[in-house]
Design an enzyme around this catalytic site. Structure first.
Site, PDB file in Angstrom:
ATOM      1  N   GLY A   1       0.801  -1.245  -0.079  1.00 36.21           N
ATOM      2  CA  GLY A   1      -0.060   0.106   0.144  1.00 36.21           C
ATOM      3  C   GLY A   1       0.993   1.408   0.116  1.00 36.21           C
TER       4      GLY A   1
ATOM      5  N   LEU B   1      -9.399  -8.383 -12.295  1.00 38.32           N
ATOM      6  CA  LEU B   1     -10.658  -8.063 -12.244  1.00 38.32           C
ATOM      7  C   LEU B   1     -11.726  -8.644 -13.192  1.00 38.32           C
ATOM      8  CD1 LEU B   1     -10.660  -4.185 -11.218  1.00 38.32           C
ATOM      9  CD2 LEU B   1     -11.126  -6.160  -9.712  1.00 38.32           C
TER      10      LEU B   1
ATOM     11  N   ASN C   1       1.613   3.145  -2.564  1.00 41.53           N
ATOM     12  CA  ASN C   1       0.912   4.045  -3.601  1.00 41.53           C
ATOM     13  C   ASN C   1      -0.330   4.839  -2.828  1.00 41.53           C
ATOM     14  OD1 ASN C   1       1.915   4.345  -6.312  1.00 41.53           O
ATOM     15  ND2 ASN C   1       2.251   2.133  -6.140  1.00 41.53           N
TER      16      ASN C   1
ATOM     17  N   ARG D   1      -5.519  -9.187  -7.845  1.00 40.95           N
ATOM     18  CA  ARG D   1      -6.372 -10.089  -8.568  1.00 40.95           C
ATOM     19  C   ARG D   1      -6.751  -9.658  -9.845  1.00 40.95           C
ATOM     20  NH1 ARG D   1      -9.202 -14.049  -5.791  1.00 40.95           N
ATOM     21  NH2 ARG D   1     -11.036 -13.792  -6.943  1.00 40.95           N
TER      22      ARG D   1
ATOM     23  N   HIS E   1       0.500   0.375 -13.325  1.00 45.71           N
ATOM     24  CA  HIS E   1       1.245  -0.946 -13.538  1.00 45.71           C
ATOM     25  C   HIS E   1       2.644  -0.618 -13.722  1.00 45.71           C
ATOM     26  CE1 HIS E   1       1.713  -4.865 -15.464  1.00 45.71           C
ATOM     27  NE2 HIS E   1       2.540  -4.273 -16.245  1.00 45.71           N
TER      28      HIS E   1
ATOM     29  N   ASN F   1      -5.377   2.020 -13.211  1.00 46.93           N
ATOM     30  CA  ASN F   1      -4.716   0.923 -12.682  1.00 46.93           C
ATOM     31  C   ASN F   1      -3.202   1.744 -12.619  1.00 46.93           C
ATOM     32  OD1 ASN F   1      -3.794  -1.457 -11.553  1.00 46.93           O
ATOM     33  ND2 ASN F   1      -2.948  -1.732 -13.447  1.00 46.93           N
TER      34      ASN F   1
ATOM     35  N   GLU G   1       6.669   5.687  -9.239  1.00 45.74           N
ATOM     36  CA  GLU G   1       5.285   5.360  -9.280  1.00 45.74           C
ATOM     37  C   GLU G   1       4.509   6.501  -8.282  1.00 45.74           C
ATOM     38  OE1 GLU G   1       3.887   1.425  -8.462  1.00 45.74           O
ATOM     39  OE2 GLU G   1       5.493   0.512  -9.485  1.00 45.74           O
TER      40      GLU G   1
ATOM     41  N   SER H   1       3.228   2.872 -15.606  1.00 43.84           N
ATOM     42  CA  SER H   1       2.058   3.548 -16.303  1.00 43.84           C
ATOM     43  C   SER H   1       0.837   3.719 -15.529  1.00 43.84           C
ATOM     44  CB  SER H   1       1.781   2.432 -17.612  1.00 43.84           C
ATOM     45  OG  SER H   1       2.922   2.273 -18.512  1.00 43.84           O
TER      46      SER H   1
ATOM     47  N   ARG I   1     -15.024 -16.245  -9.001  1.00 39.47           N
ATOM     48  CA  ARG I   1     -14.662 -14.876  -9.257  1.00 39.47           C
ATOM     49  C   ARG I   1     -15.619 -13.827  -9.634  1.00 39.47           C
ATOM     50  NH1 ARG I   1     -11.994 -14.120 -13.911  1.00 39.47           N
ATOM     51  NH2 ARG I   1     -11.092 -12.483 -13.455  1.00 39.47           N
TER      52      ARG I   1
ATOM     53  N   ASP J   1      -4.144  -5.241 -18.375  1.00 36.71           N
ATOM     54  CA  ASP J   1      -3.222  -4.132 -18.574  1.00 36.71           C
ATOM     55  C   ASP J   1      -3.430  -3.664 -20.032  1.00 36.71           C
ATOM     56  OD1 ASP J   1      -2.246  -4.535 -15.913  1.00 36.71           O
ATOM     57  OD2 ASP J   1      -0.950  -6.135 -16.775  1.00 36.71           O
TER      58      ASP J   1
END
Ligand code: GRF
Length: 232
Positions: A22, A103, A24, A101, A119, A117, A184, A146, A75, A155
């Protein structure tokens, strides 16, 4: 016509999805201590009850919820429950920050245009896992990270902005990961700020910045600001 997600409110309400450390998330939590900040993290959600991200949220006074995938048959059912919990805090934007995970398409579609997101690679290079190891194995000289909108493909959504990080000859996956992670944090912060300011929106497979359709992602400079990429 793309609509700014911040058009309806002064402060962008964000929900963060995180599975682990965590750091970020912490960058966003630290930034919102400033009264001038135009976004607020109003919920943190995880698939791991022991994630440090949840502890960081609680320390910051932000509600934190973990759902255990083992408690759900599929899922799809897990993501329905997760996104029902996310809906309950009425976010304008969902930020996947180290959420491990994949999505389901239905979950992504529920927040189409309002889910991003971070990445750790220069997408479209190195989608998926173990990006740092793969970059080193290829002998690449430049790596990075990114921030992109999510679409129902891994992605693959339109990239808002990137940061470039030089690969050193003596890098290990861990040293490279640490150097990328450091960059990041300002990258994610600047992207969330730009969305909160209504400067950045998604329009299908494109990103619109300041009312202009982009063909290339913005770049985070050494000054920690987003810039137009230089022509090559
Ligand atoms: C980051 O490298 C992010 O790009 C990736 O997972 C890592 C999460 O780090 N998706 P943290 O949990 O934010 O510290």
């Amino acid at each position: 016509m793309a609509m700014s997600v911040s058009a309806l409110r002064e402060t962008l309400r964000i929900a963060v999805l995180a599975s682990g450390r965590g750091s970020n998330l912490q960058t966003l939590l630290d930034a919102q201590r400033d009264d001038a900040c135009r976004f607020r993290t109003i919920g943190v959600f995880s698939d791991r009850a022991q994630a440090l991200a949840l502890e960081r949220a609680r320390i910051a006074g932000v509600p934190a919820i973990a759902l255990n995938p083992a408690d759900f048959a599929t899922r799809e059912v897990f993501d329905v429950a997760l996104f029902d919990a996310i809906d309950a805090v009425r976010p304008d934007l969902v930020v996947c920050a180290g959420y491990l995970r994949v999505l389901t398409d239905a979950a992504v579609q529920r927040y189409a245009g309002r889910i991003i997101n971070i990445h750790p690679s220069l997408l479209p290079l190195y989608p998926g896992l173990r990006t740092h190891t793969r970059v080193l194995a290829d002998g690449a000289s430049v790596h990075g990270a990114s921030v992109h909108y999510l679409i129902p493909a891994l992605d693959a959504g339109p990239v808002i902005a990137q940061v470039r990080v030089a690969v050193h000859a003596d890098d290990t996956p861990a040293s490279l990961a640490a150097r990328v992670l450091e960059r990041e944090h300002p990258l994610l912060l600047r992207c969330v700020e730009a969305i909160a300011a209504g400067r950045v929106v998604q329009d299908g497979s494109d990103v619109i910045v300041d009312s202009r359709r982009r063909s290339r992602p913005l770049l985070l400079g050494d000054d920690d600001q987003l810039h137009e990429p230089a022509d090559t």
